[in-house]
Design an enzyme around this catalytic site. Structure first.
Site, PDB file in Angstrom:
ATOM      1  N   HIS A  22       0.828  -1.216   0.000  1.00 26.46           N
ATOM      2  CA  HIS A  22       0.000   0.000   0.000  1.00 26.46           C
ATOM      3  C   HIS A  22       0.857   1.259   0.000  1.00 26.46           C
ATOM      4  O   HIS A  22       2.046   1.218   0.335  1.00 26.46           O
ATOM      5  CB  HIS A  22      -0.925   0.019   1.218  1.00 26.46           C
ATOM      6  CG  HIS A  22      -2.132  -0.862   1.064  1.00 26.46           C
ATOM      7  ND1 HIS A  22      -2.096  -2.211   1.299  1.00 26.46           N
ATOM      8  CD2 HIS A  22      -3.401  -0.574   0.672  1.00 26.46           C
ATOM      9  CE1 HIS A  22      -3.298  -2.732   1.070  1.00 26.46           C
ATOM     10  NE2 HIS A  22      -4.113  -1.760   0.685  1.00 26.46           N
ATOM     11  N   LYS A  66      -0.959   4.881   4.632  1.00 26.48           N
ATOM     12  CA  LYS A  66      -1.933   3.978   5.263  1.00 26.48           C
ATOM     13  C   LYS A  66      -1.642   3.812   6.751  1.00 26.48           C
ATOM     14  O   LYS A  66      -0.504   3.577   7.148  1.00 26.48           O
ATOM     15  CB  LYS A  66      -1.910   2.610   4.559  1.00 26.48           C
ATOM     16  CG  LYS A  66      -2.959   1.648   5.089  1.00 26.48           C
ATOM     17  CD  LYS A  66      -3.175   0.479   4.138  1.00 26.48           C
ATOM     18  CE  LYS A  66      -4.162  -0.542   4.711  1.00 26.48           C
ATOM     19  NZ  LYS A  66      -5.474   0.024   5.046  1.00 26.48           N
TER      20      LYS A  66
HETATM   21  N1  LIG Z   1     -12.905  -0.821   1.646  1.00 27.37           N
HETATM   22  C1  LIG Z   1     -12.186  -0.260   0.673  1.00 27.37           C
HETATM   23  O1  LIG Z   1     -12.359  -0.585  -0.523  1.00 27.37           O
HETATM   24  C2  LIG Z   1     -11.163   0.759   1.014  1.00 27.37           C
HETATM   25  C3  LIG Z   1     -10.948   1.053   2.326  1.00 27.37           C
HETATM   26  N2  LIG Z   1     -10.074   2.026   2.685  1.00 27.37           N
HETATM   27  C4  LIG Z   1     -10.010   2.354   4.100  1.00 27.37           C
HETATM   28  O2  LIG Z   1     -10.690   3.578   4.311  1.00 27.37           O
HETATM   29  C5  LIG Z   1     -10.104   4.269   5.410  1.00 27.37           C
HETATM   30  C6  LIG Z   1      -9.727   5.676   4.968  1.00 27.37           C
HETATM   31  O3  LIG Z   1      -8.699   5.606   4.007  1.00 27.37           O
HETATM   32  P1  LIG Z   1      -8.126   6.935   3.325  1.00 27.37           P
HETATM   33  O4  LIG Z   1      -9.221   7.688   2.663  1.00 27.37           O
HETATM   34  O5  LIG Z   1      -6.952   6.512   2.526  1.00 27.37           O
HETATM   35  O6  LIG Z   1      -7.615   7.738   4.618  1.00 27.37           O
HETATM   36  P2  LIG Z   1      -7.464   9.316   4.801  1.00 27.37           P
HETATM   37  O7  LIG Z   1      -6.641   9.499   6.025  1.00 27.37           O
HETATM   38  O8  LIG Z   1      -7.030   9.930   3.523  1.00 27.37           O
HETATM   39  O9  LIG Z   1      -8.959   9.796   5.072  1.00 27.37           O
HETATM   40  C7  LIG Z   1      -9.644   9.645   6.276  1.00 27.37           C
HETATM   41  C8  LIG Z   1     -10.370  10.950   6.535  1.00 27.37           C
HETATM   42  O10 LIG Z   1     -11.217  10.788   7.659  1.00 27.37           O
HETATM   43  C9  LIG Z   1     -11.035  11.914   8.494  1.00 27.37           C
HETATM   44  N3  LIG Z   1     -11.484  11.635   9.839  1.00 27.37           N
HETATM   45  C10 LIG Z   1     -10.767  11.198  10.905  1.00 27.37           C
HETATM   46  N4  LIG Z   1     -11.562  11.062  11.984  1.00 27.37           N
HETATM   47  C11 LIG Z   1     -12.809  11.428  11.574  1.00 27.37           C
HETATM   48  C12 LIG Z   1     -14.062  11.489  12.225  1.00 27.37           C
HETATM   49  N5  LIG Z   1     -14.200  11.175  13.522  1.00 27.37           N
HETATM   50  N6  LIG Z   1     -15.149  11.874  11.511  1.00 27.37           N
HETATM   51  C13 LIG Z   1     -15.035  12.202  10.210  1.00 27.37           C
HETATM   52  N7  LIG Z   1     -13.858  12.167   9.540  1.00 27.37           N
HETATM   53  C14 LIG Z   1     -12.763  11.770  10.213  1.00 27.37           C
HETATM   54  C15 LIG Z   1      -9.565  12.231   8.356  1.00 27.37           C
HETATM   55  O11 LIG Z   1      -9.248  13.526   8.831  1.00 27.37           O
HETATM   56  P3  LIG Z   1      -7.742  13.807   9.404  1.00 27.37           P
HETATM   57  O12 LIG Z   1      -6.825  13.459   8.275  1.00 27.37           O
HETATM   58  O13 LIG Z   1      -7.779  15.250   9.747  1.00 27.37           O
HETATM   59  O14 LIG Z   1      -7.594  12.894  10.575  1.00 27.37           O
HETATM   60  C16 LIG Z   1      -9.393  12.087   6.853  1.00 27.37           C
HETATM   61  O15 LIG Z   1      -9.776  13.255   6.159  1.00 27.37           O
HETATM   62  C17 LIG Z   1      -8.927   3.408   5.876  1.00 27.37           C
HETATM   63  O16 LIG Z   1      -9.341   2.606   6.943  1.00 27.37           O
HETATM   64  C18 LIG Z   1      -8.627   2.562   4.652  1.00 27.37           C
HETATM   65  O17 LIG Z   1      -8.007   1.354   4.970  1.00 27.37           O
HETATM   66  C19 LIG Z   1      -9.355   2.712   1.753  1.00 27.37           C
HETATM   67  C20 LIG Z   1      -9.493   2.420   0.419  1.00 27.37           C
HETATM   68  C21 LIG Z   1     -10.425   1.423  -0.070  1.00 27.37           C
HETATM   69  O1  LIG Z   2      -5.895   2.138   3.048  1.00 26.22           O
HETATM   70  C1  LIG Z   2      -6.096   1.794   1.850  1.00 26.22           C
HETATM   71  O2  LIG Z   2      -5.679   2.459   0.896  1.00 26.22           O
HETATM   72  C2  LIG Z   2      -6.892   0.599   1.581  1.00 26.22           C
HETATM   73  N1  LIG Z   2      -7.478   0.012   2.582  1.00 26.22           N
HETATM   74  C3  LIG Z   2      -8.290  -1.147   2.514  1.00 26.22           C
HETATM   75  C4  LIG Z   2      -7.648  -2.264   3.297  1.00 26.22           C
HETATM   76  O3  LIG Z   2      -7.131  -2.020   4.400  1.00 26.22           O
HETATM   77  O4  LIG Z   2      -7.682  -3.406   2.817  1.00 26.22           O
HETATM   78  C5  LIG Z   2      -8.681  -1.508   1.101  1.00 26.22           C
HETATM   79  C6  LIG Z   2      -7.625  -1.268   0.076  1.00 26.22           C
HETATM   80  O5  LIG Z   2      -6.617  -2.199   0.262  1.00 26.22           O
HETATM   81  C7  LIG Z   2      -7.074   0.151   0.183  1.00 26.22           C
END
Ligand SMILES: NC(=O)C1=CN([C@@H]2O[C@H](COP(=O)(O)OP(=O)(O)OC[C@H]3O[C@@H](n4cnc5c(N)ncnc54)[C@H](OP(=O)(O)O)[C@@H]3O)[C@@H](O)[C@H]2O)C=CC1
Ligand SMILES: O=C(O)C1=N[C@H](C(=O)O)C[C@H](O)C1
Length: 248
Positions: free
Chosen positions: A134, A138
């Site tokens: 990743h 992450k």
């Molecule tokens: N299921 C799937 O297909 C996928 C899952 N994911 C997962 O999604 C999650 C987010 O990933 P990603 O977008 O890369 O992470 P980011 O850190 O880019 O985004 C997370 C966002 O959530 C904000 N945040 C933190 N706490 C809160 C809260 N209490 N309420 C609202 N917003 C909040 C963060 O703010 P701040 O940065 O200010 O803390 C940030 O803007 C991870 O767990 C990742 O593993 C990611 C990609 C695909």
């Molecule tokens: O953090 C990410 O980027 C992603 N998170 C998810 C995971 O933890 O599996 C899904 C995907 O791999 C991207």
């Protein structure tokens, strides 16, 4: 009917992409965008059909508790779901039998298929290890996808009567052999330039099989997220894994 969608984590890497995808969808509209400096409690006065959560493993359970208490259906992409967390959520949903939550460790079609392929292959190979790779931003390791894949492999191995994978290691630096998830070794790589990638390696007599998936752009997750939003409207209880929505 236009589906009214709220996005938690709206300014994050995934949340921002989800906002764009929802805005472009003909049957959806964004009614709330919440990030870390706001609160999920701000949703209390918003007419909303589905919340999409891409926040952080540390906050997702609080968000879910609020949504369930307020009868809001949720699509969750955030990682960090242990069996204990899923049990807690099932407990909350038991009090709200007409409510639905969909949690998908990975919304990319290829990733869902690759997990299914890995589950199918697992019974035939004595050795199985996972390498997940990743982007360097992450927060959690191993990835939710890798943990889910390991669980599927472990289940298939157990029902095929396979024991532990062969491994003669008697001395190793800490971490050198990865983390054990359900008795499956998972190796986590964090590298600038990557998005989300996974290899599942199987080994047997004189052969190996590698199942690899690459998300090269976060757009790869969007068809699955939009499908999840549409599907969760008609699904009560907890659904874990997009494979159940796709009937794979
Ligand atoms: N299921 C799937 O297909 C996928 C899952 N994911 C997962 O999604 C999650 C987010 O990933 P990603 O977008 O890369 O992470 P980011 O850190 O880019 O985004 C997370 C966002 O959530 C904000 N945040 C933190 N706490 C809160 C809260 N209490 N309420 C609202 N917003 C909040 C963060 O703010 P701040 O940065 O200010 O803390 C940030 O803007 C991870 O767990 C990742 O593993 C990611 C990609 C695909
Ligand atoms: O953090 C990410 O980027 C992603 N998170 C998810 C995971 O933890 O599996 C899904 C995907 O791999 C991207």
């Amino acid at each position: 009917m236009t589906i009214r969608v709220g996005v938690l984590g709206a300014r994050g890497r995934m949340g921002a992409e989800v906002c764009r995808a929802v805005e472009a969808a003909p049957d959806m509209e964004i009614v709330a965008m919440i990030d870390a400096d706001e609160s999920v409690h701000d949703l209390a006065d918003v007419a909303i059909d589905v919340v999409v959560d891409f926040t952080h493993p540390d906050v997702v359970m609080d968000n879910l508790r609020f949504c369930v208490e307020h009868d809001i259906r949720v699509v969750v992409g955030t990682s960090g779901f242990t069996p204990d967390r899923l049990d807690t959520l099932r407990g909350w949903l038991a009090e709200k039998p007409l409510l639905g939550v969909l949690i998908a460790p990975n919304f990319a079609l290829g990733a869902v298929l690759s997990m299914k392929f890995a589950q199918l292959a697992a019974r035939y190979y004595p050795s199985a290890e996972i390498i997940e790779l990743h982007h360097a931003g992450k927060a959690d390791a191993p990835s939710g996808t890798a943990a889910h894949t390991a669980a599927l492999i472990a289940e298939a191995r157990a029902s095929a009567g396979l024991g532990k994978a062969p491994d003669a290691t008697t001395s190793a630096l800490e971490g050198a052999r990865g983390a054990l998830v359900d008795d499956v070794r998972v190796h986590s790589v964090r590298l600038a330039g990557l998005v989300a990638h996974q290899e599942v390696l199987f080994g047997g007599e004189g052969e190996t099989l590698t199942i690899r998936h690459d998300s090269l752009d976060r757009k790869s997750f969007m068809p699955g997220v939009l499908l999840g939003v549409r599907e969760v409207l008609g699904r009560d209880g907890l659904t874990v894994g997009l494979e159940n929505v796709l009937s794979l």
